[in-house]
Design an enzyme around this catalytic site. Sequence first.
Site, mmCIF file in Angstrom:
data_model
loop_
_atom_site.group_PDB
_atom_site.id
_atom_site.type_symbol
_atom_site.label_atom_id
_atom_site.label_comp_id
_atom_site.label_asym_id
_atom_site.label_seq_id
_atom_site.Cartn_x
_atom_site.Cartn_y
_atom_site.Cartn_z
ATOM 1 N N LYS A 42 0.842 -1.206 0.000
ATOM 2 C CA LYS A 42 0.000 0.000 0.000
ATOM 3 C C LYS A 42 0.870 1.247 0.000
ATOM 4 O O LYS A 42 2.084 1.164 0.254
ATOM 5 C CB LYS A 42 -0.943 -0.023 1.201
ATOM 6 C CG LYS A 42 -0.257 -0.054 2.565
ATOM 7 C CD LYS A 42 -1.290 -0.164 3.673
ATOM 8 C CE LYS A 42 -0.628 -0.238 5.032
ATOM 9 N NZ LYS A 42 -1.514 0.212 6.106
ATOM 10 N N ARG A 139 -10.121 -0.041 14.788
ATOM 11 C CA ARG A 139 -10.125 0.659 13.499
ATOM 12 C C ARG A 139 -11.325 0.174 12.683
ATOM 13 O O ARG A 139 -12.348 0.833 12.673
ATOM 14 C CB ARG A 139 -8.790 0.381 12.792
ATOM 15 C CG ARG A 139 -8.399 1.383 11.758
ATOM 16 C CD ARG A 139 -6.910 1.409 11.452
ATOM 17 N NE ARG A 139 -6.344 0.150 10.952
ATOM 18 C CZ ARG A 139 -5.078 0.018 10.518
ATOM 19 N NH1 ARG A 139 -4.276 1.070 10.504
ATOM 20 N NH2 ARG A 139 -4.620 -1.131 10.090
ATOM 21 N N HIS A 169 -5.582 -7.304 13.153
ATOM 22 C CA HIS A 169 -4.346 -6.508 13.128
ATOM 23 C C HIS A 169 -3.965 -6.133 14.558
ATOM 24 O O HIS A 169 -4.814 -5.710 15.331
ATOM 25 C CB HIS A 169 -4.569 -5.254 12.274
ATOM 26 C CG HIS A 169 -3.316 -4.505 11.954
ATOM 27 N ND1 HIS A 169 -2.212 -5.098 11.374
ATOM 28 C CD2 HIS A 169 -2.976 -3.205 12.122
ATOM 29 C CE1 HIS A 169 -1.261 -4.190 11.192
ATOM 30 N NE2 HIS A 169 -1.698 -3.033 11.650
ATOM 31 N N ARG A 222 1.524 -11.020 7.203
ATOM 32 C CA ARG A 222 1.495 -9.824 6.345
ATOM 33 C C ARG A 222 2.755 -8.988 6.604
ATOM 34 O O ARG A 222 2.939 -8.456 7.683
ATOM 35 C CB ARG A 222 0.242 -8.982 6.655
ATOM 36 C CG ARG A 222 -1.067 -9.718 6.429
ATOM 37 C CD ARG A 222 -2.264 -8.766 6.510
ATOM 38 N NE ARG A 222 -2.333 -8.026 7.760
ATOM 39 C CZ ARG A 222 -2.916 -8.468 8.869
ATOM 40 N NH1 ARG A 222 -3.511 -9.647 8.897
ATOM 41 N NH2 ARG A 222 -2.928 -7.727 9.949
ATOM 42 N N TYR A 268 15.821 31.823 3.147
ATOM 43 C CA TYR A 268 14.694 32.636 3.636
ATOM 44 C C TYR A 268 14.870 33.010 5.103
ATOM 45 O O TYR A 268 15.269 32.173 5.924
ATOM 46 C CB TYR A 268 13.389 31.842 3.495
ATOM 47 C CG TYR A 268 12.853 31.782 2.083
ATOM 48 C CD1 TYR A 268 12.422 32.938 1.442
ATOM 49 C CD2 TYR A 268 12.790 30.579 1.400
ATOM 50 C CE1 TYR A 268 11.920 32.878 0.144
ATOM 51 C CE2 TYR A 268 12.287 30.519 0.102
ATOM 52 C CZ TYR A 268 11.857 31.676 -0.518
ATOM 53 O OH TYR A 268 11.369 31.625 -1.792
ATOM 54 N N CYS A 314 13.996 25.388 1.339
ATOM 55 C CA CYS A 314 13.037 26.046 0.435
ATOM 56 C C CYS A 314 12.141 24.986 -0.207
ATOM 57 O O CYS A 314 12.304 23.789 0.034
ATOM 58 C CB CYS A 314 13.780 26.795 -0.676
ATOM 59 S SG CYS A 314 15.088 27.871 -0.092
ATOM 60 N N ASP A 316 12.094 23.937 -3.281
ATOM 61 C CA ASP A 316 12.747 23.084 -4.290
ATOM 62 C C ASP A 316 14.254 22.941 -4.101
ATOM 63 O O ASP A 316 14.906 22.243 -4.865
ATOM 64 C CB ASP A 316 12.511 23.672 -5.694
ATOM 65 C CG ASP A 316 11.116 24.212 -5.836
ATOM 66 O OD1 ASP A 316 10.178 23.401 -5.772
ATOM 67 O OD2 ASP A 316 10.950 25.440 -5.948
HETATM 68 N N1 PMH Z 1 -1.607 -5.395 7.869
HETATM 69 C C1 PMH Z 1 -2.335 -4.272 8.029
HETATM 70 C C2 PMH Z 1 -3.815 -4.386 8.137
HETATM 71 C C3 PMH Z 1 -1.685 -3.028 8.099
HETATM 72 O O1 PMH Z 1 -2.421 -1.936 8.254
HETATM 73 C C4 PMH Z 1 -0.268 -2.985 8.009
HETATM 74 C C5 PMH Z 1 0.499 -1.713 8.109
HETATM 75 C C6 PMH Z 1 0.428 -4.181 7.840
HETATM 76 C C7 PMH Z 1 -0.278 -5.366 7.784
HETATM 77 C C8 PMH Z 1 1.932 -4.239 7.734
HETATM 78 O O2 PMH Z 1 2.522 -3.833 8.925
HETATM 79 P P1 PMH Z 1 4.118 -3.709 9.033
HETATM 80 O O3 PMH Z 1 4.512 -2.673 8.046
HETATM 81 O O4 PMH Z 1 4.338 -3.267 10.436
HETATM 82 O O5 PMH Z 1 4.658 -5.033 8.711
HETATM 83 N N2 PMH Z 1 -0.256 -0.599 8.392
HETATM 84 C C9 PMH Z 1 0.207 0.567 8.881
HETATM 85 C C10 PMH Z 1 -0.622 1.630 9.192
HETATM 86 O O6 PMH Z 1 -1.909 1.603 9.010
HETATM 87 N N3 PMH Z 1 0.074 2.622 9.700
HETATM 88 O O7 PMH Z 1 1.342 2.255 9.718
HETATM 89 C C11 PMH Z 1 1.466 0.982 9.230
#
Ligand code: PMH
Length: 387
Positions: A42, A139, A169, A222, A268, A314, A316
């Site tokens: 993601k 969440r 999670h 994951r 600046y 700045c 850029d």
């Molecule tokens: N699974 C879910 C549902 C997640 O949201 C995330 C990471 C992961 C797995 C992977 O976690 P890791 O990178 O610690 O292995 N999500 C997020 C989050 O929502 N904010 O920071 C990390």
Amino acid sequence: MEEQALFFRDTWVEVDLDAIAANLEETKKLLNQDTKFIAIVKANAYGHGDAQIAEVALESGASYLAVAFLDEAIALRKKGINAPILVLGASRAQDVSIAAEQQITLTVFQEDWLYDAMHYLNKDVPLKVHIKIDTGMGRIGVKTPAELQKVEEIMMADGRFEIEGVFTHFATADEMDRTYYHQQLKQFNTMVESMKEKPVLIHASNSAATLRSQEAHFNAVRLGIAMYGLTPSMEMEPEIPFPLKEAFSLHSKLIHVKKLEKGEKVSYGATYETPEEEWIGTIPIGYADGWIRKLQGQFVLVDGIKVPIVGRICMDQCMIKLPYEVPVGTTVTLIGKQKDQFISINDVATRLETINYEVPCIISNRVPRIYKKFGKMVDMKNSILYY
Ligand code: PMH
């Protein structure tokens, strides 16, 4: 004919795909043979480049990809990624048929959402889903066995859903105190036990939980941050069973070098005044690239030497204090290695008073991403260019 350059500013991110592959190889050694892994790509693969990371993760044995939003999954399909993709977050009910057509797996986390989704699902294109259980992250997700059984029942009765997975999670898997994590794990086990039918994929562990023990591996894990070579938290860093390899580095080149007399001002607000005669260099990266103003004072590497950013950053450009006269065109490394010096993503995160996750994510799309694989630069055509 000479190949036309694809970008025209000397500021770039280099992503080492070999590092990603190595992190995954080491992580796989911690898994049972049958445990699958889902690569979390993601947010443009935490800023590294979604399709490029997806490809190397799949080559390294990932059986699934996961993103936060349906748009991200569709973007991967457009880039030719045909592997299974799970959308971890909420998708809009009216978009379920698009997901089904593109064989994108959605997360079901609420009964009401299902009733809405059923209006939009076509008769003959089934939708694969994973059910999200909220065991304490607060969440999204169903919270009780009754809610879980209800969503299961609705989907089974409808017939157009394939319940392929169930997941949760962890909120504190990277912390030393394991109490809350164990509470979540226990609740997840109770919930999964209460299901009418166990889905094929049961998953709970993020990188932290994956690296620390097998107790929450179920049959899939994951992996996000560890795949990118970063520790899930500073406190658990000593526990990581192998050296993580950071894949992301950030570089620029000096575009202007000049000698300032004692007492001259920089940038600046004219807040920086040279305490003595100094060599000052300008690099073409600024806050619009995600190199935000708070990084004033941060060190960068020139000729293998750590030197500070001076004056305000700045939009850029920003200025650095040079150790001596250095030629225009010299590479400046903002994240990564030069000679025997290394500036890590954690160093930048510390300066920003944030976590390492945020750093590659905030380096904006204006900065091209280029790739190294098998020790060589990948064809530039595969780079990510915003323009
Ligand atoms: N699974 C879910 C549902 C997640 O949201 C995330 C990471 C992961 C797995 C992977 O976690 P890791 O990178 O610690 O292995 N999500 C997020 C989050 O929502 N904010 O920071 C990390």
